[in-house]
Design a protein around this motif. Structure first.
Motif, PDB file in Angstrom:
ATOM      1  N   ILE A  22       7.755   1.514 -15.194  1.00 29.61           N
ATOM      2  CA  ILE A  22       6.517   1.257 -14.456  1.00 29.61           C
ATOM      3  C   ILE A  22       5.350   2.000 -15.102  1.00 29.61           C
ATOM      4  CG2 ILE A  22       5.333   1.800 -12.287  1.00 29.61           C
ATOM      5  CD1 ILE A  22       7.818   1.057 -10.792  1.00 29.61           C
ATOM      6  N   GLN A  23       5.656   3.167 -15.653  1.00 28.87           N
ATOM      7  CA  GLN A  23       4.602   3.982 -16.278  1.00 28.87           C
ATOM      8  C   GLN A  23       4.013   3.319 -17.521  1.00 28.87           C
ATOM      9  OE1 GLN A  23       6.225   7.936 -16.934  1.00 28.87           O
ATOM     10  NE2 GLN A  23       7.398   7.835 -15.042  1.00 28.87           N
ATOM     11  N   GLU A  24       4.674   2.294 -18.039  1.00 23.27           N
ATOM     12  CA  GLU A  24       4.223   1.639 -19.271  1.00 23.27           C
ATOM     13  C   GLU A  24       3.458   0.335 -19.016  1.00 23.27           C
ATOM     14  OE1 GLU A  24       4.732   3.471 -21.842  1.00 23.27           O
ATOM     15  OE2 GLU A  24       6.079   4.845 -20.797  1.00 23.27           O
ATOM     16  N   LEU A  25       3.199   0.004 -17.751  1.00 22.32           N
ATOM     17  CA  LEU A  25       2.554  -1.279 -17.446  1.00 22.32           C
ATOM     18  C   LEU A  25       1.201  -1.429 -18.122  1.00 22.32           C
ATOM     19  CD1 LEU A  25       3.378  -1.790 -13.653  1.00 22.32           C
ATOM     20  CD2 LEU A  25       4.330  -3.039 -15.594  1.00 22.32           C
ATOM     21  N   ASN A  32      10.283   7.762   4.727  1.00 22.29           N
ATOM     22  CA  ASN A  32      11.370   8.750   4.712  1.00 22.29           C
ATOM     23  C   ASN A  32      11.861   9.049   3.297  1.00 22.29           C
ATOM     24  OD1 ASN A  32      11.685   9.071   7.661  1.00 22.29           O
ATOM     25  ND2 ASN A  32      12.286   6.923   7.588  1.00 22.29           N
ATOM     26  N   VAL A  33      10.943   9.379   2.416  1.00 23.24           N
ATOM     27  CA  VAL A  33      11.297   9.660   1.021  1.00 23.24           C
ATOM     28  C   VAL A  33      12.249  10.839   0.911  1.00 23.24           C
ATOM     29  CG1 VAL A  33      10.382  10.309  -1.237  1.00 23.24           C
ATOM     30  CG2 VAL A  33       9.117   8.689   0.200  1.00 23.24           C
ATOM     31  N   ASP A  34      12.048  11.878   1.716  1.00 29.25           N
ATOM     32  CA  ASP A  34      12.900  13.073   1.632  1.00 29.25           C
ATOM     33  C   ASP A  34      14.356  12.733   1.949  1.00 29.25           C
ATOM     34  OD1 ASP A  34      10.738  14.590   0.930  1.00 29.25           O
ATOM     35  OD2 ASP A  34      10.410  15.425   2.939  1.00 29.25           O
ATOM     36  N   GLN A  35      14.574  11.879   2.942  1.00 25.99           N
ATOM     37  CA  GLN A  35      15.939  11.483   3.289  1.00 25.99           C
ATOM     38  C   GLN A  35      16.608  10.756   2.119  1.00 25.99           C
ATOM     39  OE1 GLN A  35      18.202  11.469   6.496  1.00 25.99           O
ATOM     40  NE2 GLN A  35      19.168  11.461   4.491  1.00 25.99           N
ATOM     41  N   ILE A  36      15.880   9.884   1.472  1.00 23.08           N
ATOM     42  CA  ILE A  36      16.428   9.131   0.338  1.00 23.08           C
ATOM     43  C   ILE A  36      16.767  10.081  -0.805  1.00 23.08           C
ATOM     44  CG2 ILE A  36      15.988   7.300  -1.349  1.00 23.08           C
ATOM     45  CD1 ILE A  36      16.376   6.462   1.661  1.00 23.08           C
ATOM     46  N   ASN A  37      15.883  11.013  -1.095  1.00 18.83           N
ATOM     47  CA  ASN A  37      16.151  11.969  -2.178  1.00 18.83           C
ATOM     48  C   ASN A  37      17.380  12.815  -1.887  1.00 18.83           C
ATOM     49  OD1 ASN A  37      13.987  11.101  -3.727  1.00 18.83           O
ATOM     50  ND2 ASN A  37      12.559  12.578  -2.848  1.00 18.83           N
ATOM     51  N   LYS A  95       0.837  -1.198   0.000  1.00 20.86           N
ATOM     52  CA  LYS A  95       0.000   0.000   0.000  1.00 20.86           C
ATOM     53  C   LYS A  95       0.874   1.251   0.000  1.00 20.86           C
ATOM     54  CE  LYS A  95      -3.899   2.145   2.433  1.00 20.86           C
ATOM     55  NZ  LYS A  95      -3.258   3.452   2.731  1.00 20.86           N
ATOM     56  N   ARG A  96       1.934   1.240   0.819  1.00 19.83           N
ATOM     57  CA  ARG A  96       2.840   2.397   0.855  1.00 19.83           C
ATOM     58  C   ARG A  96       3.612   2.523  -0.452  1.00 19.83           C
ATOM     59  NH1 ARG A  96       3.755   7.335   1.196  1.00 19.83           N
ATOM     60  NH2 ARG A  96       5.853   7.960   1.841  1.00 19.83           N
ATOM     61  N   LEU A  97       4.071   1.405  -1.001  1.00 18.99           N
ATOM     62  CA  LEU A  97       4.748   1.441  -2.299  1.00 18.99           C
ATOM     63  C   LEU A  97       3.822   1.967  -3.386  1.00 18.99           C
ATOM     64  CD1 LEU A  97       6.750  -1.914  -2.238  1.00 18.99           C
ATOM     65  CD2 LEU A  97       7.732   0.387  -2.409  1.00 18.99           C
ATOM     66  N   SER A  98       2.555   1.599  -3.298  1.00 15.72           N
ATOM     67  CA  SER A  98       1.563   2.068  -4.266  1.00 15.72           C
ATOM     68  C   SER A  98       1.464   3.584  -4.247  1.00 15.72           C
ATOM     69  CB  SER A  98       0.199   1.440  -3.951  1.00 15.72           C
ATOM     70  OG  SER A  98      -0.810   1.975  -4.780  1.00 15.72           O
ATOM     71  N   GLU A  99       1.527   4.163  -3.063  1.00 14.82           N
ATOM     72  CA  GLU A  99       1.470   5.617  -2.923  1.00 14.82           C
ATOM     73  C   GLU A  99       2.703   6.294  -3.515  1.00 14.82           C
ATOM     74  OE1 GLU A  99      -1.020   5.276   1.300  1.00 14.82           O
ATOM     75  OE2 GLU A  99       1.077   5.929   1.289  1.00 14.82           O
ATOM     76  N   ILE A 100       3.844   5.648  -3.370  1.00 16.79           N
ATOM     77  CA  ILE A 100       5.102   6.219  -3.877  1.00 16.79           C
ATOM     78  C   ILE A 100       5.237   6.025  -5.381  1.00 16.79           C
ATOM     79  CG2 ILE A 100       7.631   6.013  -3.782  1.00 16.79           C
ATOM     80  CD1 ILE A 100       7.321   5.207  -0.832  1.00 16.79           C
ATOM     81  N   LYS A 101       4.895   4.839  -5.861  1.00 15.61           N
ATOM     82  CA  LYS A 101       5.130   4.469  -7.260  1.00 15.61           C
ATOM     83  C   LYS A 101       3.950   4.785  -8.185  1.00 15.61           C
ATOM     84  CE  LYS A 101       9.094   2.441  -6.221  1.00 15.61           C
ATOM     85  NZ  LYS A 101      10.405   2.944  -6.715  1.00 15.61           N
ATOM     86  N   GLY A 102       2.774   4.983  -7.620  1.00 13.70           N
ATOM     87  CA  GLY A 102       1.610   5.229  -8.465  1.00 13.70           C
ATOM     88  C   GLY A 102       1.104   3.990  -9.161  1.00 13.70           C
ATOM     89  N   VAL A 103       1.293   2.831  -8.524  1.00 11.74           N
ATOM     90  CA  VAL A 103       0.869   1.544  -9.081  1.00 11.74           C
ATOM     91  C   VAL A 103      -0.046   0.866  -8.063  1.00 11.74           C
ATOM     92  CG1 VAL A 103       1.648  -0.722  -9.869  1.00 11.74           C
ATOM     93  CG2 VAL A 103       3.027   1.295 -10.353  1.00 11.74           C
ATOM     94  N   PRO A 104      -1.183   0.308  -8.470  1.00 10.56           N
ATOM     95  CA  PRO A 104      -2.055  -0.378  -7.516  1.00 10.56           C
ATOM     96  C   PRO A 104      -1.339  -1.536  -6.824  1.00 10.56           C
ATOM     97  CG  PRO A 104      -3.204  -0.016  -9.589  1.00 10.56           C
ATOM     98  CD  PRO A 104      -1.763   0.330  -9.834  1.00 10.56           C
ATOM     99  N   LEU A 118       8.519  -0.850   5.871  1.00 13.37           N
ATOM    100  CA  LEU A 118       7.414   0.097   5.961  1.00 13.37           C
ATOM    101  C   LEU A 118       7.842   1.382   6.662  1.00 13.37           C
ATOM    102  CD1 LEU A 118       4.429   0.579   5.376  1.00 13.37           C
ATOM    103  CD2 LEU A 118       3.894  -0.504   7.573  1.00 13.37           C
ATOM    104  N   ALA A 119       8.642   1.250   7.719  1.00 16.69           N
ATOM    105  CA  ALA A 119       9.144   2.436   8.419  1.00 16.69           C
ATOM    106  C   ALA A 119      10.058   3.258   7.508  1.00 16.69           C
ATOM    107  CB  ALA A 119       9.890   2.015   9.688  1.00 16.69           C
TER     108      ALA A 119
END
Length: 348
Positions: A192-195, A254-259, A61-70, A249-250
């Motif tokens: 991923i955008q081409e799935l 922290n997307v900002d830290q990774i960026n 679910k969290r990956l879905s929010e980040i990647k834009g994939v169900p 999941l934790a």
């Protein structure tokens, strides 16, 4: 036109997957007496006495929010290597089918093919490390099930031309797997955008590189719902343990830290390239879209052994096809990169 039923192994079509206790019951209960767990807990600060979610829904679910994939288009594996192995076991008949790799490339495609007794057809990249579409087409027959493409490529660091990958997707009736382990370091868009455009596309990614979670062994595959259903059918019931799920999941909060880290790594990569170019024994440094560089030298073996003696480990790619004389160097911290350069300055 791609038809999954034409390339799926017949035994997998007819497979009844293992049904775990957690598959048979959904929701929460006050008493769990179904899975023969130790009800008293664990001898640790955190209890791990209960089996984890077999489909890792919270992480997806969290990956879905980040990647834009169900979530239904996401598979999680024990590293990307598990996804690689499951694709072989799902779609390739041992001793019958074949796959194509484009060396130099990630070594597990070949190892997993050998483990699963699948014929491997090698189509080397061109001199500038791009796909040779004519040669790939010449190696495809009615038993070719998978084409493996690493982009950005390991060990060369470059991205494959997008239109070449799209040509394969549009004209090949098997699966095209695009391994994007290093995509976070690249300016290229993820496939991923081409799935939704290509039913035969599988995209691999990982939390081991940019996300800094190599020790957790969490890999991802993104594909159509029907391909993900097959992979979930074949995987072991609890392939991602509870600790890895909780920690992943934790980390995913922290997307900002990774960026921030990605920007620092790319800055350090550019600095390291400039410094290495000043060394007499460095012949070439290939363009990179990854967190490493491939460095062609006058004496890869000698330099590698010298660095080992000084406590610095890089990857010797001298024996890899089209990488003769080359070392693959991961971008470290500023302090680690400085130590590498100072040590190399003393190499004779």
């Amino acid at each position: 036109m791609f038809d999954i039923n034409k390339i799926l192994r017949s035994n997998i079509k007819n497979l009844t997957p293992y049904s775990s206790a957690r598959d048979e019951f959904k929701g929460e209960a006050s008493v769990y007496l179904d899975a023969n767990e130790n009800a008293y807990g664990s001898p640790l600060d955190t209890n791990y006495n209960r089996y984890p979610d077999p489909l890792q829904y919270a992480v997806k679910k969290r990956l879905s929010e980040i990647k834009g994939v169900p979530p239904r288009n996401i598979f999680l594996g024990n590293g990307s290597d598990e996804a690689i192995d499951i694709l072989y076991r799902s779609f390739c008949n041992p001793g019958v089918d074949n796959v194509i790799i484009v060396p130099p490339t990630y070594g597990m495609y070949e190892v997993s093919a050998n483990i699963n007794d699948i014929e491997l057809r090698r189509v080397p990249l061109t001199a500038d490390y791009q796909l040779d579409l004519e040669a790939i087409a010449a190696h495809i027959d009615d038993k070719t099930k998978l084409i493996w493409i690493c982009s950005p490529n390991n060990p060369t660091g470059n991205s494959m031309h997008r239109e070449d990958i799209e040509t394969l997707l549009a004209n090949f009736s098997g699966l095209v797997i695009v391994d994007e382990a290093y995509i976070n370091f690249s300016r290229q868009k993820s496939f991923i955008q081409e799935l939704t455009e290509y039913a035969n596309l599988v995209v691999l990614q990982t939390l081991s590189k940019a996300w800094g979670l190599a020790g957790l062994r969490v890999g991802m595959a993104f594909a159509s719902e029907e391909i993900i259903e097959v992979m979930n059918k074949v995987k072991p019931p609890y392939n991602i343990n509870e600790a890895s799920q909780a920690l992943a999941l934790a980390a995913l909060q922290n997307v900002d830290q990774i960026n921030t880290w990605i920007k620092e790594i790319l800055t350090e990569r550019d600095k390291l390239v400039l410094q290495l170019k000043n060394l007499d024994f460095v012949l070439d440094i290939y363009p990179s879209d990854a967190n490493f560089i491939l460095v062609k030298t006058t004496d890869a073996n000698g330099i590698y052994n010298y660095l080992v003696q000084n406590g610095i480990i890089v990857r010797n790619r001298n024996k890899v096809e089209l990488c003769e004389g080359a070392l693959r160097i991961t971008i470290g911290t500023p302090e680690e990169n400085a130590k590498l350069i100072e040590t190399l300055k003393d190499y004779k």
